[in-house]
Design a protein around this motif. Structure first.
Motif, PDB file in Angstrom:
ATOM      1  N   LEU A   1       0.984  -0.469  -0.497  1.00  0.00           N
ATOM      2  CA  LEU A   1      -0.043  -0.073   0.435  1.00  0.00           C
ATOM      3  C   LEU A   1       1.247   1.187   0.273  1.00  0.00           C
ATOM      4  CD1 LEU A   1      -3.368  -0.833   2.462  1.00  0.00           C
ATOM      5  CD2 LEU A   1      -3.068  -0.463   0.045  1.00  0.00           C
ATOM      6  N   LYS A   2       1.859   1.304   0.452  1.00  0.00           N
ATOM      7  CA  LYS A   2       3.436   2.341   0.576  1.00  0.00           C
ATOM      8  C   LYS A   2       3.725   3.356  -1.635  1.00  0.00           C
ATOM      9  CE  LYS A   2       6.759   1.760   2.944  1.00  0.00           C
ATOM     10  NZ  LYS A   2       8.066   0.755   3.214  1.00  0.00           N
ATOM     11  N   THR A   3       3.228   2.765  -2.076  1.00  0.00           N
ATOM     12  CA  THR A   3       3.308   3.302  -3.053  1.00  0.00           C
ATOM     13  C   THR A   3       2.144   3.484  -4.210  1.00  0.00           C
ATOM     14  OG1 THR A   3       2.649   0.895  -4.228  1.00  0.00           O
ATOM     15  CG2 THR A   3       5.705   2.017  -3.841  1.00  0.00           C
ATOM     16  N   ILE A   4       0.991   3.076  -2.908  1.00  0.00           N
ATOM     17  CA  ILE A   4      -0.977   3.616  -3.726  1.00  0.00           C
ATOM     18  C   ILE A   4      -1.409   4.350  -2.819  1.00  0.00           C
ATOM     19  CG2 ILE A   4      -2.801   1.873  -3.923  1.00  0.00           C
ATOM     20  CD1 ILE A   4      -1.746  -0.860  -4.371  1.00  0.00           C
ATOM     21  N   THR A   5      -1.465   4.698  -1.647  1.00  0.00           N
ATOM     22  CA  THR A   5      -2.372   5.619  -0.409  1.00  0.00           C
ATOM     23  C   THR A   5      -1.824   6.135   0.241  1.00  0.00           C
ATOM     24  OG1 THR A   5      -4.266   5.894   0.089  1.00  0.00           O
ATOM     25  CG2 THR A   5      -3.505   3.396   0.021  1.00  0.00           C
ATOM     26  N   PRO A   6      -1.338   7.119   0.693  1.00  0.00           N
ATOM     27  CA  PRO A   6      -0.761   7.466   2.471  1.00  0.00           C
ATOM     28  C   PRO A   6      -1.308   6.753   3.399  1.00  0.00           C
ATOM     29  CG  PRO A   6      -1.647   9.685   1.363  1.00  0.00           C
ATOM     30  CD  PRO A   6      -2.083   7.976  -0.093  1.00  0.00           C
ATOM     31  N   LEU A   7      -2.927   6.155   3.134  1.00  0.00           N
ATOM     32  CA  LEU A   7      -3.675   5.301   3.978  1.00  0.00           C
ATOM     33  C   LEU A   7      -2.825   3.937   5.016  1.00  0.00           C
ATOM     34  CD1 LEU A   7      -7.804   5.285   2.807  1.00  0.00           C
ATOM     35  CD2 LEU A   7      -6.598   6.208   4.776  1.00  0.00           C
ATOM     36  N   ALA A   8      -1.743   3.953   3.764  1.00  0.00           N
ATOM     37  CA  ALA A   8      -0.843   2.284   4.071  1.00  0.00           C
ATOM     38  C   ALA A   8      -0.672   3.342   5.640  1.00  0.00           C
ATOM     39  CB  ALA A   8       0.640   2.730   3.208  1.00  0.00           C
ATOM     40  N   VAL A   9       0.034   3.869   5.861  1.00  0.00           N
ATOM     41  CA  VAL A   9       0.470   4.461   7.303  1.00  0.00           C
ATOM     42  C   VAL A   9      -0.701   4.285   8.108  1.00  0.00           C
ATOM     43  CG1 VAL A   9       1.039   6.265   9.057  1.00  0.00           C
ATOM     44  CG2 VAL A   9       2.667   6.361   6.552  1.00  0.00           C
ATOM     45  N   PHE A  10      -1.987   4.131   7.786  1.00  0.00           N
ATOM     46  CA  PHE A  10      -3.567   3.659   9.381  1.00  0.00           C
ATOM     47  C   PHE A  10      -2.937   2.702   9.863  1.00  0.00           C
ATOM     48  CE2 PHE A  10      -7.116   2.571  10.250  1.00  0.00           C
ATOM     49  CZ  PHE A  10      -7.718   2.865  10.702  1.00  0.00           C
ATOM     50  N   VAL A  11      -2.496   1.727   7.703  1.00  0.00           N
ATOM     51  CA  VAL A  11      -2.885  -0.187   8.332  1.00  0.00           C
ATOM     52  C   VAL A  11      -1.044  -0.130   9.018  1.00  0.00           C
ATOM     53  CG1 VAL A  11      -2.243  -2.043   6.819  1.00  0.00           C
ATOM     54  CG2 VAL A  11      -4.127  -0.074   6.075  1.00  0.00           C
ATOM     55  N   GLY A  12      -0.185   0.264   8.174  1.00  0.00           N
ATOM     56  CA  GLY A  12       1.134   0.037   8.993  1.00  0.00           C
ATOM     57  C   GLY A  12       0.736   0.688  10.092  1.00  0.00           C
ATOM     58  N   ALA A  13       0.037   1.402  11.230  1.00  0.00           N
ATOM     59  CA  ALA A  13       0.188   1.590  12.358  1.00  0.00           C
ATOM     60  C   ALA A  13      -0.389   0.213  13.646  1.00  0.00           C
ATOM     61  CB  ALA A  13      -1.140   2.909  12.223  1.00  0.00           C
ATOM     62  N   ILE A  14      -1.457  -0.188  12.903  1.00  0.00           N
ATOM     63  CA  ILE A  14      -1.728  -1.753  13.897  1.00  0.00           C
ATOM     64  C   ILE A  14      -1.204  -2.400  13.538  1.00  0.00           C
ATOM     65  CG2 ILE A  14      -2.680  -3.688  13.343  1.00  0.00           C
ATOM     66  CD1 ILE A  14      -5.155  -1.557  11.380  1.00  0.00           C
ATOM     67  N   PRO A  15       0.314  -2.577  12.393  1.00  0.00           N
ATOM     68  CA  PRO A  15       1.286  -3.411  13.009  1.00  0.00           C
ATOM     69  C   PRO A  15       2.126  -3.456  14.491  1.00  0.00           C
ATOM     70  CG  PRO A  15       1.352  -3.126  10.801  1.00  0.00           C
ATOM     71  CD  PRO A  15      -0.216  -3.100  11.138  1.00  0.00           C
ATOM     72  N   GLY A  16       2.741  -2.042  13.989  1.00  0.00           N
ATOM     73  CA  GLY A  16       3.594  -0.856  14.896  1.00  0.00           C
ATOM     74  C   GLY A  16       2.708  -1.048  16.063  1.00  0.00           C
ATOM     75  N   ALA A  17       1.109  -0.892  16.696  1.00  0.00           N
ATOM     76  CA  ALA A  17       0.918  -0.821  18.075  1.00  0.00           C
ATOM     77  C   ALA A  17       1.161  -2.215  18.730  1.00  0.00           C
ATOM     78  CB  ALA A  17       0.090   0.047  17.956  1.00  0.00           C
ATOM     79  N   ILE A  18       0.915  -3.531  18.446  1.00  0.00           N
ATOM     80  CA  ILE A  18       0.824  -4.633  18.491  1.00  0.00           C
ATOM     81  C   ILE A  18       2.237  -4.832  19.560  1.00  0.00           C
ATOM     82  CG2 ILE A  18       1.058  -7.434  18.336  1.00  0.00           C
ATOM     83  CD1 ILE A  18      -0.403  -6.769  15.776  1.00  0.00           C
ATOM     84  N   PRO A  19       3.142  -4.772  20.143  1.00  0.00           N
ATOM     85  CA  PRO A  19       4.588  -5.459  20.584  1.00  0.00           C
ATOM     86  C   PRO A  19       3.548  -4.695  22.177  1.00  0.00           C
ATOM     87  CG  PRO A  19       5.374  -3.923  19.076  1.00  0.00           C
ATOM     88  CD  PRO A  19       3.629  -4.077  18.710  1.00  0.00           C
ATOM     89  N   PHE A  20       3.508  -2.859  21.943  1.00  0.00           N
ATOM     90  CA  PHE A  20       3.207  -2.754  23.749  1.00  0.00           C
ATOM     91  C   PHE A  20       1.739  -3.962  24.943  1.00  0.00           C
ATOM     92  CE2 PHE A  20       2.368   0.789  26.280  1.00  0.00           C
ATOM     93  CZ  PHE A  20       3.008   0.873  27.615  1.00  0.00           C
ATOM     94  N   MET A  21       1.496  -4.823  23.306  1.00  0.00           N
ATOM     95  CA  MET A  21      -0.098  -5.242  23.854  1.00  0.00           C
ATOM     96  C   MET A  21       0.384  -6.739  24.366  1.00  0.00           C
ATOM     97  SD  MET A  21      -3.273  -5.929  21.231  1.00  0.00           S
ATOM     98  CE  MET A  21      -2.076  -7.186  20.039  1.00  0.00           C
ATOM     99  N   LEU A  22       1.244  -6.964  22.933  1.00  0.00           N
ATOM    100  CA  LEU A  22       1.788  -8.307  22.912  1.00  0.00           C
ATOM    101  C   LEU A  22       2.532  -8.474  24.637  1.00  0.00           C
ATOM    102  CD1 LEU A  22       1.911 -10.524  20.471  1.00  0.00           C
ATOM    103  CD2 LEU A  22       4.754  -9.872  20.184  1.00  0.00           C
ATOM    104  N   GLY A  23       3.275  -7.591  25.080  1.00  0.00           N
ATOM    105  CA  GLY A  23       3.607  -8.095  26.290  1.00  0.00           C
ATOM    106  C   GLY A  23       2.325  -8.723  27.382  1.00  0.00           C
TER     107      GLY A  23
END
Length: 300
Positions: A139-161
């Motif tokens: 999605l990074k080359t298609i739409t700026p909404l890629a950042v929204f999608v990328g924020a999901i796996p990026g936010a998992i670690p704190f929760m994962l612990g």
């Protein structure tokens, strides 16, 4: 002669290690592991260091695998950008096949390590890899909404612990997820602002409006405010076992206000220097906020 051969071997090993760190993005992976361990400390009734080691190892493997897959997929685009053209694959120091083998091995080791903690932790780790590699990256080359999608796996670690410590997903890990989710936007958009020209050379659309303009900074400010609000929600006693004292909440709010100040400075100046200051402030915020949460729990 032996000394020369030994030095040459040491040099080759050092280069291999450097490429391993580069393709797994070691600094990013370590920061993710830090977030996971912070979440573990918050959730654990009793800290078990064997579990902490499994979480750290599995977490690094999962992030490393995601980044290796990413660099395989984006190898041609990486060659177009100054900041990435010297990565192992575009620079020719590592073949695509070798990178894929490394990514698969890290995936297996990561999922297995997290599964030994509990199946839920392994599931969230696998979801993180899938979203980052199969959704965010293309999605990074298609739409700026890629950042929204990328924020999901990026936010998992704190929760994962927390999930690793408790084998449970509820309001507590959900709150930790939301904190890091909203933090992602000012952090990555500040980075995207700084590297906008380089990203454009690779065809990546990272800024929400596609431009370094007032509308982009207004969104940065908005998400920073949301991040500040979510970060202190536990002080109200509505997030189960996840609690925060008034003193800790005030400290975290002040840290968030400092970050907001840098976002406002970016709005006034709209230059790369201000974006860099905001990016560094965001890194300090997420690290110190997690430390405050953990200290506050054990002091309480």
């Amino acid at each position: 002669m032996k000394t020369a051969v030994g030095s040459e071997r040491e040099g080759a090993l050092a280069l291999i290690f450097a490429d391993f760190k580069e393709i797994t993005k070691a600094r990013l992976a370590i920061s993710v592991v830090f977030s996971s361990i912070a979440g573990y400390f918050l959730g654990a009734y009793e800290v078990q260091w064997g579990q902490v080691l499994l979480l750290a190892f599995g977490g690094y493997c999962m992030v490393g695998a995601s980044n290796a897959y990413n660099q395989v997929i984006e190898k041609d685009l990486d060659a177009l950008m100054k900041r990435t053209k010297n990565r192992p694959i575009p620079a020719g120091r590592m073949t695509v096949n070798m990178a894929m083998i490394l990514a698969v091995v890290l995936t297996i080791l990561g999922i297995l390590s997290l599964y030994l903690l509990n199946p839920k932790t392994a599931m969230f780790g696998a979801i993180s890899i899938f979203l980052y590699t199969s959704v965010y990256t293309p999605l990074k080359t298609i739409t700026p909404l890629a950042v929204f999608v990328g924020a999901i796996p990026g936010a998992i670690p704190f929760m994962l612990g927390w999930v690793a410590a408790t084998d449970d997903f509820g309001i507590e890990p959900g709150t930790l997820f939301m904190i890091q989710f909203f933090w992602q936007f000012p952090h990555f958009w500040a980075l995207g602002w700084m590297l906008n020209d380089d990203y454009a050379a690779g065809g990546f659309k990272m800024l929400p409006t596609g431009k370094k303009d007032a509308a982009t900074v207004l969104q940065i400010i908005m998400y920073t405010i949301w991040m500040m609000a979510v970060s202190i929600i536990p002080v109200y006693g509505i997030t189960g076992r996840l609690k925060l004292s008034v003193v800790a909440a005030v400290i975290i709010f002040i840290m968030g206000a400092v970050m907001l100040g840098f976002a406002l400075q970016l709005y006034r100046k709209r230059d790369n220097v201000s974006a860099r200051k905001l990016m560094l402030a965001s890194v300090s915020y997420i690290t110190l906020m997690q430390i405050v949460y953990v200290i506050d729990k054990f002091l309480a």
